[in-house]
Design an enzyme around this catalytic site. Structure first.
Site, PDB file in Angstrom:
ATOM      1  N   ASP A   1      21.615  35.761 117.586  1.00  0.00           N
ATOM      2  CA  ASP A   1      20.394  35.851 116.783  1.00  0.00           C
ATOM      3  C   ASP A   1      19.169  35.555 117.647  1.00  0.00           C
ATOM      4  OD1 ASP A   1      18.391  35.760 114.907  1.00  0.00           O
ATOM      5  OD2 ASP A   1      19.315  34.210 113.661  1.00  0.00           O
TER       6      ASP A   1
ATOM      7  N   HIS B   1      16.101  35.295 116.667  1.00  0.00           N
ATOM      8  CA  HIS B   1      15.005  34.744 115.862  1.00  0.00           C
ATOM      9  C   HIS B   1      14.821  33.247 116.087  1.00  0.00           C
ATOM     10  CE1 HIS B   1      16.257  38.495 113.850  1.00  0.00           C
ATOM     11  NE2 HIS B   1      14.967  38.632 113.600  1.00  0.00           N
TER      12      HIS B   1
ATOM     13  N   CYS C   1      12.267  41.313 117.597  1.00  0.00           N
ATOM     14  CA  CYS C   1      13.705  41.071 117.557  1.00  0.00           C
ATOM     15  C   CYS C   1      14.538  42.260 118.045  1.00  0.00           C
ATOM     16  CB  CYS C   1      14.144  40.628 116.166  1.00  0.00           C
ATOM     17  SG  CYS C   1      13.784  41.781 114.825  1.00  0.00           S
TER      18      CYS C   1
END
Length: 309
Positions: A215, A217, A33
Site C-alpha cells: 500500500d 498510501h 498512488c
C-alpha cells in the site's frame, strides 16, 4: 512469504521533494498512488533481470548491492539525469497524454508512461510492450524482444508485458476470480496494479480468496540525495525506506475491475512456455481461455495504431 515481501521495492507518497516543474507540487500525497504502484511493479521487474528471482536482501554481495542501489537511484524523487522513473519524470510524461501534473492515473495511461520512459533510458535492462484493447499479439511481442545481431542470429532482450484490463463494469465480474487466482501461480507474473476506485495498490500474491498487496498510501519525508548515498552503502540496513515487512490483504471480490497485469520474460523459452500454458485449456495456468479470459492472446499482428504511441 516474508522473504518474498522483503525483496519487493516499496515506494510510497513522499513530501518535501524538489518541485515537479512546471507545477508547484513538492508532494504526491493524494494523487500519486498509481505512479508509486507502477514504480513498484517496474522495480520488481528490474530486480528479476538484474538480481534474479530469489536474491537475498540480507546477504547481498558487492555486485548485488551495486545493482540494488542502481535500481533505487532510477526511482529517486529527483529531477536528475539518472532518475529515469522518478515521480517528476512520470508526472511530466503523463502530460503528453492529456493528464495534468497532480491528476490521478488509470492503468492504461500508467502503462504507456512506463513504456515511454523506458525508451529514453539508455541501456535499459528490459523493453516494455503494452497490450492494445486487452489483446496481446504474440508476433509483435517476439519482434520487439528479439534483437538481430546477424542475418540469422538474434538475441532475446528481457521483455515486460503490460496488459491493461477491465474485468467488469462498475464492479469486478466474479467469473474472473478463478483466473485472477491462477495469475499468481504463473512464474512470469510480476503482479498487478489495481485496488479500489482512485486507490491503487500493488498486488504480489494470494492465499485462498485473499490477495496480498503493498500500500503506497503512507506519506514519508523525501530522502535527500546525500542520505540516499548512505543507504546505498549500507545496502538493506535502512530497509524501511525502500522495503517493508508490512503486507496488507483484501478479498479478491473487492478488487476494482480496472487493473494492470504485468509479466516478465527474461528469455525466449520463458515466453514460449507462457504462451503454451496461457492458451492451453487443459493447463492449470490457462488465463487466456474459457468463457472469462483475463485477456486475448493471438498469434498474428495488430492492424491498429496504439493510442499513445
Amino acid at each position: 512469504f516474508f522473504m518474498d515481501g522483503m525483496r519487493r521495492f516499496y515506494f510510497t507518497y513522499r513530501k518535501g521533494f524538489p518541485t515537479i516543474t512546471p507545477s508547484f507540487y513538492t508532494s504526491d500525497m493524494g494523487w500519486g498512488c498509481t505512479y508509486r504502484t507502477c514504480q513498484m511493479l517496474l522495480a520488481e521487474s528490474f530486480a528479476r533481470v538484474m538480481l534474479g528471482r530469489f536474491w537475498d536482501p540480507f546477504r547481498m554481495n558487492t555486485h548485488e548491492s551495486t545493482r540494488h542501489s542502481r535500481i533505487i537511484e532510477w526511482f529517486h524523487d529527483m529531477d536528475t539525469q539518472q532518475a529515469f522513473y522518478s515521480i517528476h519524470r512520470m508526472a511530466r510524461t503523463a502530460t503528453e497524454m492529456d493528464k495534468r501534473i497532480g491528476d490521478w492515473l488509470g492503468p492504461s495511461i500508467a502503462a504507456h508512461v512506463m513504456r515511454r520512459l523506458s525508451i529514453k533510458h539508455p541501456r535499459c535492462p528490459l523493453t516494455i510492450h503494452v497490450a492494445i484493447d486487452q489483446t496481446v499479439y504474440a508476433s509483435e511481442v517476439r519482434k520487439q524482444a528479439l534483437a538481430y545481431v546477424d542475418v540469422d542470429k538474434s538475441i532475446w532482450h528481457p521483455l515486460l508485458l503490460l496488459v491493461p484490463v477491465r474485468l467488469g463494469l462498475s464492479r469486478l465480474n466474479l467469473s474472473y476470480i478463478p483466473k485472477i487466482k491462477t495469475l499468481f501461480q504463473i512464474p512470469q507474473s510480476v503482479g498487478l496494479v489495481g485496488g479500489k476506485p482512485s486507490r491503487s495498490f500493488y498486488f504480489v500474491g494470494r492465499q485462498g480468496d485473499n490477495l496480498f498487496y503493498l500500500d503506497p498510501h503512507v506519506t514519508r519525508q523525501h530522502v535527500p540525495r546525500s542520505a540516499t548515498t548512505d543507504v546505498e552503502q549500507q545496502g538493506i540496513a535502512k530497509a524501511d525506506e525502500y522495503h517493508t515487512t508490512h503486507i496488507c490483504s483484501m478479498p479478491i471480490n473487492r478488487l476494482d475491475p480496472s487493473m494492470l497485469l504485468g509479466f516478465l520474460f527474461n528469455t525466449e523459452a520463458e515466453w514460449d512456455t507462457f504462451v503454451l500454458a496461457a492458451t492451453d485449456k487443459e493447463s492449470q495456468r490457462s488465463i487466456c481461455t474459457g468463457s472469462s479470459p483475463l485477456f486475448t492472446l493471438m498469434s498474428g499482428s495488430s492492424m491498429m495504431t496504439p493510442q499513445f504511441d
